[in-house]
Design a protein around this motif. Structure first.
Motif, mmCIF file in Angstrom:
data_model
loop_
_atom_site.group_PDB
_atom_site.id
_atom_site.type_symbol
_atom_site.label_atom_id
_atom_site.label_comp_id
_atom_site.label_asym_id
_atom_site.label_seq_id
_atom_site.Cartn_x
_atom_site.Cartn_y
_atom_site.Cartn_z
ATOM 1 N N GLY A 132 2.166 21.656 16.441
ATOM 2 C CA GLY A 132 1.999 21.906 15.009
ATOM 3 C C GLY A 132 3.093 21.355 14.107
ATOM 4 N N TYR A 133 4.009 20.553 14.646
ATOM 5 C CA TYR A 133 5.043 19.971 13.783
ATOM 6 C C TYR A 133 4.557 18.687 13.128
ATOM 7 N N LYS A 134 4.776 18.579 11.807
ATOM 8 C CA LYS A 134 4.549 17.307 11.118
ATOM 9 C C LYS A 134 5.745 16.428 11.441
ATOM 10 N N THR A 135 5.495 15.261 12.027
ATOM 11 C CA THR A 135 6.623 14.423 12.388
ATOM 12 C C THR A 135 6.277 12.945 12.209
ATOM 13 N N ARG A 136 7.232 12.080 12.504
ATOM 14 C CA ARG A 136 7.020 10.634 12.483
ATOM 15 C C ARG A 136 7.816 10.057 13.631
ATOM 16 N N ARG A 137 7.283 8.966 14.212
ATOM 17 C CA ARG A 137 8.030 8.304 15.285
ATOM 18 C C ARG A 137 8.959 7.273 14.665
ATOM 19 N N PHE A 138 10.213 7.321 15.070
ATOM 20 C CA PHE A 138 11.190 6.336 14.579
ATOM 21 C C PHE A 138 10.683 4.916 14.845
ATOM 22 N N ASP A 139 10.059 4.713 15.997
ATOM 23 C CA ASP A 139 9.571 3.373 16.333
ATOM 24 C C ASP A 139 8.478 2.895 15.370
ATOM 25 N N ASP A 140 7.648 3.819 14.892
ATOM 26 C CA ASP A 140 6.614 3.432 13.915
ATOM 27 C C ASP A 140 7.258 3.050 12.586
ATOM 28 N N VAL A 141 8.284 3.809 12.213
ATOM 29 C CA VAL A 141 9.013 3.514 10.973
ATOM 30 C C VAL A 141 9.583 2.092 11.055
ATOM 31 N N VAL A 142 10.227 1.807 12.175
ATOM 32 C CA VAL A 142 10.830 0.486 12.372
ATOM 33 C C VAL A 142 9.742 -0.592 12.383
ATOM 34 N N ASP A 143 8.627 -0.285 13.042
ATOM 35 C CA ASP A 143 7.543 -1.263 13.134
ATOM 36 C C ASP A 143 6.979 -1.591 11.747
ATOM 37 N N GLU A 144 6.842 -0.578 10.896
ATOM 38 C CA GLU A 144 6.336 -0.871 9.551
ATOM 39 C C GLU A 144 7.333 -1.731 8.769
ATOM 40 N N VAL A 145 8.625 -1.429 8.928
ATOM 41 C CA VAL A 145 9.635 -2.243 8.249
ATOM 42 C C VAL A 145 9.538 -3.698 8.716
ATOM 43 N N ARG A 146 9.384 -3.888 10.022
ATOM 44 C CA ARG A 146 9.284 -5.256 10.550
ATOM 45 C C ARG A 146 8.028 -5.954 10.024
ATOM 46 N N GLY A 147 6.931 -5.218 9.941
ATOM 47 C CA GLY A 147 5.686 -5.785 9.403
ATOM 48 C C GLY A 147 5.840 -6.180 7.945
ATOM 49 N N PHE A 148 6.566 -5.351 7.207
ATOM 50 C CA PHE A 148 6.848 -5.625 5.787
ATOM 51 C C PHE A 148 7.639 -6.930 5.656
ATOM 52 N N PHE A 149 8.685 -7.063 6.458
ATOM 53 C CA PHE A 149 9.493 -8.286 6.400
ATOM 54 C C PHE A 149 8.663 -9.505 6.815
ATOM 55 N N ALA A 150 7.863 -9.345 7.856
ATOM 56 C CA ALA A 150 7.057 -10.475 8.341
ATOM 57 C C ALA A 150 6.082 -10.934 7.256
ATOM 58 N N ALA A 151 5.432 -9.986 6.582
ATOM 59 C CA ALA A 151 4.449 -10.345 5.550
ATOM 60 C C ALA A 151 5.132 -11.099 4.409
ATOM 61 N N HIS A 152 6.310 -10.654 4.022
ATOM 62 C CA HIS A 152 7.020 -11.335 2.932
ATOM 63 C C HIS A 152 7.487 -12.723 3.353
ATOM 64 N N ARG A 153 7.945 -12.826 4.593
ATOM 65 C CA ARG A 153 8.395 -14.121 5.081
ATOM 66 C C ARG A 153 7.230 -15.118 5.016
ATOM 67 N N GLU A 154 6.070 -14.652 5.458
ATOM 68 C CA GLU A 154 4.858 -15.479 5.472
ATOM 69 C C GLU A 154 4.450 -15.899 4.057
ATOM 70 N N ALA A 155 4.533 -14.947 3.128
ATOM 71 C CA ALA A 155 4.058 -15.217 1.755
ATOM 72 C C ALA A 155 5.105 -15.931 0.905
ATOM 73 N N GLY A 156 6.336 -15.952 1.393
ATOM 74 C CA GLY A 156 7.399 -16.566 0.597
ATOM 75 C C GLY A 156 7.852 -15.670 -0.548
ATOM 76 N N THR A 157 7.584 -14.383 -0.419
ATOM 77 C CA THR A 157 8.027 -13.419 -1.434
ATOM 78 C C THR A 157 9.231 -12.662 -0.884
ATOM 79 N N PHE A 158 9.855 -11.833 -1.727
ATOM 80 C CA PHE A 158 11.094 -11.218 -1.270
ATOM 81 C C PHE A 158 10.925 -9.742 -0.915
ATOM 82 N N PRO A 159 11.321 -9.369 0.309
ATOM 83 C CA PRO A 159 11.299 -7.957 0.696
ATOM 84 C C PRO A 159 12.498 -7.256 0.060
ATOM 85 N N GLY A 160 12.263 -6.595 -1.075
ATOM 86 C CA GLY A 160 13.378 -6.210 -1.940
ATOM 87 C C GLY A 160 14.039 -4.871 -1.696
ATOM 88 N N GLY A 161 13.495 -4.058 -0.790
ATOM 89 C CA GLY A 161 14.171 -2.785 -0.587
ATOM 90 C C GLY A 161 13.368 -1.819 0.244
#
Ligand code: PEP
Ligand code: MN
Length: 456
Positions: free
Chosen positions: A372-401
């Motif tokens: 019954g605990y609401k939680t998040r996996r650290f690995d998922d957090v990291v994975d989303e950050v990596r996906g965010f950076f990858a998408a920006h790299r691909e689009a040529g836009t800036f991952p600003g924060g």
């Protein structure tokens, strides 16, 4: 005749003033249901007469910093509780959170070799949107907890009643929090020379030698600067801004004042306010109100966002395409970010918007354990950050924060990280009244990973 200070004031036009209350005529979600609306109006009136918490000049400076970040010249770090509480507004807790954010900022600054704009989800993050108006426990149904500025967390009818006196208590708690933040960030607490002391946690963990390596490098750089005669007294003063979700309309309206220099409205409840995923309807109260204030504003963008809807949202909130005005905070979930974000980045280019893109790697990655605990996996957090950076790299836009829920304390709310918090550990120290936060160590670890991404 000499002009007095009073004479120099530029009033708002009647249209601008009327506009600030137009939200009252629009559909509005996630607001309290006060038992006595007249009492709430009185409290709002009281708030409107109290001094501003932040100042128009500071807000303008933040807008310039965010414009830098949108252009790839800075990185923004927003961090703090999901929901601040009145009880946790103590010196120790506030200090720990500021310290965690500053430490993450040092890691990011060093790793990315660029300025980091530091912002707390602090001094106003008191109101929470909820998926249901009610909560049932053991057959008893009461109003859901909506954050300390609306009602109490204790599961009793008295505590859960929406109490307008809390609006004013929220203001005073924000004021004392901000006072401490200003003292800590201006008074020498943010001392870079302490960098070696927070490497220690990593040293104990063999899995983290790569972080230790970077931390050692920073330590060496600091020692070099000291030897070269750097003015550390100057370096100990840092700019620190406040941010919260602009949710509770009566509070935000009451804290909105006219900047006497130019007659425009600024929301003085915090430097930066964002519209949440649940209240960003194009025809709704929140978008209308926040389109009319001069603060930099954010809006959360979940995986259901379409390019077309995004364009209309940008047109409402940033019609002039003003640098630093609009921040899009994406919270897609680790599993969706690589599918959904690229299309939105391309779309934004087409409608000539260069918003600041920030990742919120927390809100798309919630899970509930069998216990019954609401939680998040650290690995998922990291994975989303990596996906965010990858998408920006691909689009040529800036991952600003990034915008992260964190605390400076050693809580056990998110799974994983270098301390390998597992499901059984969650019970040890789970303190959040709302969403699970990264603890001190997990936050630093995330900063090291993001620094690597920024440097690559
Ligand atoms: C939050 O940031 O705490 C929050 C409620 O986020 P979202 O609106 O993205 O769900
Ligand atoms: Mn949250």
């Amino acid at each position: 005749m000499q002009q007095t200070f009073e004479d120099a004031k530029v009033p708002a036009t009647p249209e601008v003033l009327a506009g600030l209350d137009r939200w009252r005529t629009l559909p509005v979600r996630q607001q309290p249901t006060w038992a006595d609306p007249a009492a709430a109006a009185e409290r709002a009136q009281e708030l409107a007469g109290l001094p501003p918490l932040v100042f128009a000049g500071e807000i303008d400076r933040l807008r310039a910093r965010l414009a830098d970040a949108a252009a790839g010249r800075a990185f923004v770090l927003q961090g703090g509780d999901c929901a601040e509480t009145f009880a946790a507004a103590t010196a120790d807790r506030i200090r720990a959170r500021v310290k965690t954010i500053l430490q993450m900022a040092v890691v990011l600054t060093y790793g990315a070799s660029m300025p980091v704009v530091k912002m707390g989800r602090m001094a106003g993050q008191f109101a929470k949107p909820r998926s249901s108006d009610f909560e049932t426990r053991d057959g008893v149904t009461l109003p859901a907890y909506r954050g300390d500025i609306v009602n109490g967390f204790d599961f009793t009818p008295e505590s859960r009643a929406h109490d307008p006196a809390r609006l004013v208590r929220g203001y005073h708690t924000a004021a004392s929090t901000l006072n401490l933040i200003r003292a800590f960030t201006q008074g020498g607490f943010a001392d870079l020379r302490e960098v070696h002391s927070w490497n220690k946690g990593f040293a104990a963990n063999p899995a983290n030698q790569r972080y230790e390596g970077l931390a050692r490098e920073i330590d060496r750089a600091v020692k070099f600067m000291a030897a070269a005669g750097a003015d550390f007294d100057e370096l100990t003063r840092v700019e620190f801004f406040t941010a919260h979700e602009g949710l509770l309309m009566e509070y935000e309206r009451a804290m909105t004042r006219i900047d006497s220099r130019n007659g425009t409205p600024v929301d003085t409840s915090g430097h930066f306010v964002w519209i949440g995923e649940r209240t960003r309807q194009l025809d709704g109260a929140h978008v209308d109100f926040f389109s009319r204030i001069r603060n930099p504003v954010g809006v959360k963008i979940g995986p259901t966002m379409t390019p077309d809807e995004l364009e209309r949202l940008v047109d409402r909130l940033d019609p002039d395409r003003e640098p630093g005005r609009l921040t899009l905070i994406t919270r897609m979930g680790a599993g969706r970010v690589r599918d959904v974000l690229p299309g939105l980045l391309e779309a934004a280019k087409a409608f000539e918007s260069t918003p600041l893109w920030i990742t919120d790697p927390m809100h798309g990655n919630g899970i509930t354990t069998p216990t019954g605990y609401k939680t998040r996996r650290f690995d998922d957090v990291v994975d989303e950050v990596r996906g965010f950076f990858a998408a920006h790299r691909e689009a040529g836009t800036f991952p600003g924060g990034m915008n992260v829920e964190l605390t400076g304390d050693d809580v056990t709310e998110c799974l994983g990280g270098s301390e390998h918090i597992d499901e059984a550990d969650l019970a040890t120290r789970y303190e959040s009244l709302c969403d699970p936060r990264l603890n001190h160590m997990q936050s630093l670890e995330l900063a090291f990973l993001v620094a690597e991404e920024l440097a690559s």
